[in-house]
Design a protein around this motif. Structure first.
Motif, PDB file in Angstrom:
ATOM      1  N   SER A   1       0.693  -1.175   0.053  1.00  0.00           N
ATOM      2  CA  SER A   1       0.071  -0.129   0.049  1.00  0.00           C
ATOM      3  C   SER A   1       1.034   1.343   0.015  1.00  0.00           C
ATOM      4  O   SER A   1       2.063   0.998   0.325  1.00  0.00           O
ATOM      5  N   GLY A   2       0.216   2.424  -0.377  1.00  0.00           N
ATOM      6  CA  GLY A   2       1.063   3.643  -0.093  1.00  0.00           C
ATOM      7  C   GLY A   2       1.443   4.310  -1.438  1.00  0.00           C
ATOM      8  O   GLY A   2       1.796   5.189  -1.615  1.00  0.00           O
ATOM      9  N   GLY A   3       1.217   3.528  -2.575  1.00  0.00           N
ATOM     10  CA  GLY A   3       1.708   4.144  -3.887  1.00  0.00           C
ATOM     11  C   GLY A   3       0.518   5.147  -4.447  1.00  0.00           C
ATOM     12  O   GLY A   3      -0.375   5.344  -3.604  1.00  0.00           O
ATOM     13  N   GLY A   4       1.034   5.883  -5.173  1.00  0.00           N
ATOM     14  CA  GLY A   4       0.223   7.115  -5.720  1.00  0.00           C
ATOM     15  C   GLY A   4       1.006   7.779  -6.740  1.00  0.00           C
ATOM     16  O   GLY A   4       2.044   7.460  -7.464  1.00  0.00           O
ATOM     17  N   ALA A   5       0.351   9.237  -6.963  1.00  0.00           N
ATOM     18  CA  ALA A   5       0.816   9.931  -7.887  1.00  0.00           C
ATOM     19  C   ALA A   5       1.308  11.208  -7.303  1.00  0.00           C
ATOM     20  O   ALA A   5       0.811  11.813  -6.462  1.00  0.00           O
ATOM     21  N   VAL A   6       3.003  11.464  -7.588  1.00  0.00           N
ATOM     22  CA  VAL A   6       3.556  12.915  -7.080  1.00  0.00           C
ATOM     23  C   VAL A   6       4.317  13.278  -7.951  1.00  0.00           C
ATOM     24  O   VAL A   6       4.607  12.991  -9.121  1.00  0.00           O
ATOM     25  N   GLN A   7       4.603  14.723  -7.881  1.00  0.00           N
ATOM     26  CA  GLN A   7       5.578  15.358  -8.614  1.00  0.00           C
ATOM     27  C   GLN A   7       7.006  15.264  -8.656  1.00  0.00           C
ATOM     28  O   GLN A   7       7.446  14.798  -7.148  1.00  0.00           O
ATOM     29  N   ALA A   8       7.791  15.440  -9.308  1.00  0.00           N
ATOM     30  CA  ALA A   8       9.130  15.067  -9.058  1.00  0.00           C
ATOM     31  C   ALA A   8       9.654  15.991  -7.950  1.00  0.00           C
ATOM     32  O   ALA A   8       8.987  17.076  -7.730  1.00  0.00           O
ATOM     33  N   GLY A   9      10.641  15.321  -7.180  1.00  0.00           N
ATOM     34  CA  GLY A   9      11.046  16.031  -5.875  1.00  0.00           C
ATOM     35  C   GLY A   9       9.987  15.624  -4.677  1.00  0.00           C
ATOM     36  O   GLY A   9      10.517  15.682  -3.611  1.00  0.00           O
ATOM     37  N   GLY A  10       9.005  14.952  -4.906  1.00  0.00           N
ATOM     38  CA  GLY A  10       8.142  14.554  -3.891  1.00  0.00           C
ATOM     39  C   GLY A  10       8.355  13.236  -3.233  1.00  0.00           C
ATOM     40  O   GLY A  10       9.562  12.817  -3.423  1.00  0.00           O
ATOM     41  N   SER A  11       7.684  12.997  -2.209  1.00  0.00           N
ATOM     42  CA  SER A  11       7.963  11.820  -1.558  1.00  0.00           C
ATOM     43  C   SER A  11       6.752  10.882  -1.198  1.00  0.00           C
ATOM     44  O   SER A  11       5.689  11.245  -1.368  1.00  0.00           O
ATOM     45  N   LEU A  12       6.994   9.602  -1.203  1.00  0.00           N
ATOM     46  CA  LEU A  12       5.874   8.574  -0.894  1.00  0.00           C
ATOM     47  C   LEU A  12       6.530   7.596   0.403  1.00  0.00           C
ATOM     48  O   LEU A  12       7.679   7.399   0.200  1.00  0.00           O
ATOM     49  N   ARG A  13       5.577   6.918   1.041  1.00  0.00           N
ATOM     50  CA  ARG A  13       5.945   5.869   1.632  1.00  0.00           C
ATOM     51  C   ARG A  13       5.277   4.793   1.495  1.00  0.00           C
ATOM     52  O   ARG A  13       3.986   4.589   1.691  1.00  0.00           O
ATOM     53  N   LEU A  14       5.702   3.683   1.147  1.00  0.00           N
ATOM     54  CA  LEU A  14       5.258   2.486   0.808  1.00  0.00           C
ATOM     55  C   LEU A  14       5.376   1.328   1.972  1.00  0.00           C
ATOM     56  O   LEU A  14       6.048   1.625   2.772  1.00  0.00           O
ATOM     57  N   SER A  15       4.246   0.680   2.085  1.00  0.00           N
ATOM     58  CA  SER A  15       4.032  -0.410   3.218  1.00  0.00           C
ATOM     59  C   SER A  15       3.941  -1.726   2.568  1.00  0.00           C
ATOM     60  O   SER A  15       3.292  -1.853   1.703  1.00  0.00           O
ATOM     61  N   CYS A  16       4.294  -2.800   3.410  1.00  0.00           N
ATOM     62  CA  CYS A  16       4.007  -3.905   3.007  1.00  0.00           C
ATOM     63  C   CYS A  16       3.808  -4.923   4.137  1.00  0.00           C
ATOM     64  O   CYS A  16       4.570  -5.064   5.274  1.00  0.00           O
ATOM     65  N   ALA A  17       2.487  -5.473   4.241  1.00  0.00           N
ATOM     66  CA  ALA A  17       1.923  -6.233   5.322  1.00  0.00           C
ATOM     67  C   ALA A  17       1.987  -7.717   4.782  1.00  0.00           C
ATOM     68  O   ALA A  17       1.650  -8.013   3.730  1.00  0.00           O
ATOM     69  N   ALA A  18       2.010  -8.483   5.934  1.00  0.00           N
ATOM     70  CA  ALA A  18       2.217 -10.090   5.625  1.00  0.00           C
ATOM     71  C   ALA A  18       1.267 -10.616   6.771  1.00  0.00           C
ATOM     72  O   ALA A  18       1.704 -11.286   7.502  1.00  0.00           O
ATOM     73  N   PRO A  19       0.091 -10.548   6.494  1.00  0.00           N
ATOM     74  CA  PRO A  19      -0.954 -11.080   7.508  1.00  0.00           C
ATOM     75  C   PRO A  19      -1.093 -12.452   7.532  1.00  0.00           C
ATOM     76  O   PRO A  19      -1.445 -13.044   8.474  1.00  0.00           O
ATOM     77  N   LYS A  20      -0.993 -13.305   6.344  1.00  0.00           N
ATOM     78  CA  LYS A  20      -0.981 -14.617   6.109  1.00  0.00           C
ATOM     79  C   LYS A  20       0.271 -15.368   5.962  1.00  0.00           C
ATOM     80  O   LYS A  20      -0.285 -16.702   5.895  1.00  0.00           O
ATOM     81  N   LEU A  21       1.247 -14.808   5.808  1.00  0.00           N
ATOM     82  CA  LEU A  21       2.484 -15.417   5.663  1.00  0.00           C
ATOM     83  C   LEU A  21       2.755 -16.296   6.886  1.00  0.00           C
ATOM     84  O   LEU A  21       2.905 -15.938   7.953  1.00  0.00           O
ATOM     85  N   THR A  22       2.865 -17.690   6.877  1.00  0.00           N
ATOM     86  CA  THR A  22       3.013 -18.528   8.117  1.00  0.00           C
ATOM     87  C   THR A  22       4.645 -18.838   8.372  1.00  0.00           C
ATOM     88  O   THR A  22       4.777 -19.993   8.502  1.00  0.00           O
ATOM     89  N   TYR A  23       5.036 -17.854   8.557  1.00  0.00           N
ATOM     90  CA  TYR A  23       6.539 -17.777   8.869  1.00  0.00           C
ATOM     91  C   TYR A  23       6.710 -17.017   9.904  1.00  0.00           C
ATOM     92  O   TYR A  23       5.927 -15.874  10.205  1.00  0.00           O
TER      93      TYR A  23
ATOM     94  N   ASN B   1      12.102   9.546  -1.065  1.00  0.00           N
ATOM     95  CA  ASN B   1      12.409  10.742  -1.184  1.00  0.00           C
ATOM     96  C   ASN B   1      13.065  11.306  -2.329  1.00  0.00           C
ATOM     97  O   ASN B   1      13.409  10.407  -3.213  1.00  0.00           O
ATOM     98  N   SER B   2      12.815  12.629  -2.832  1.00  0.00           N
ATOM     99  CA  SER B   2      13.341  13.146  -4.030  1.00  0.00           C
ATOM    100  C   SER B   2      13.036  12.206  -5.285  1.00  0.00           C
ATOM    101  O   SER B   2      13.854  11.918  -5.825  1.00  0.00           O
ATOM    102  N   LEU B   3      11.808  12.028  -5.374  1.00  0.00           N
ATOM    103  CA  LEU B   3      11.401  11.166  -6.361  1.00  0.00           C
ATOM    104  C   LEU B   3      11.510  11.675  -7.829  1.00  0.00           C
ATOM    105  O   LEU B   3      11.359  13.139  -7.999  1.00  0.00           O
ATOM    106  N   GLN B   4      11.876  11.149  -8.609  1.00  0.00           N
ATOM    107  CA  GLN B   4      12.160  11.367 -10.225  1.00  0.00           C
ATOM    108  C   GLN B   4      11.093  10.664 -11.099  1.00  0.00           C
ATOM    109  O   GLN B   4      10.767   9.681 -10.787  1.00  0.00           O
TER     110      GLN B   4
END
Length: 129
Positions: free
Chosen positions: A7-29, A86-89
């Motif tokens: 989750s966390g994807g989206g559209a930003v302008q150059a120089g902007g920031s995003l934070r992606l997350s990855c959850a593992a709710p069903k991974l049995t390890y 950060n500093s997305l291109q």
């Protein structure tokens, strides 16, 4: 069955920031035993390893193309991994995937997709100029 959820994807302008997350709710390890990685695939290009992190979080590795701009981290209590971008291109535009590996390696081997057994469905990141 989806083992990893990004989750966390989206559209930003150059120089902007995003934070992606990855959850593992069903991974049995035990989550802390897994090496985790972020990959991306741009249209018409091969999938590329971006960043990876060891089970305890003490070891990280990054692709040269994003070094100094992206930071990978994890919260084992929440069974989540993150990618602070950060500093997305425009060249960072891609679908970003997270992946998990029950066997942990060190070095740039962690950026090879063949190391990973479990994958998410991806989240789109679009950077406009």
């Amino acid at each position: 069955q989806v083992q990893l959820v990004e989750s966390g994807g989206g559209a930003v302008q150059a120089g902007g920031s995003l934070r992606l997350s990855c959850a593992a709710p069903k991974l049995t390890y035990t989550y802390s035993s897994l090496c985790m990685g972020w990959f991306r695939q741009a249209p018409g290009k091969a999938r590329e390893g971006v960043a990876a992190i060891s089970g305890a979080g003490g070891y990280t590795v990054y692709a040269d193309s994003i070094k100094g701009r992206f930071t990978v981290s994890r919260d084992n209590g929440k069974r989540e991994m993150y990618l602070q971008m950060n500093s997305l291109q425009p060249e960072d535009t891609a679908i970003y995937y997270c992946a998990a590996s029950p066997g942990c390696l060190h070095g740039t081997a962690l950026l090879r997709d063949t190391v990973y057994s479990f994958w998410g469905q991806g989240t789109q990141v679009t950077v406009s100029s």
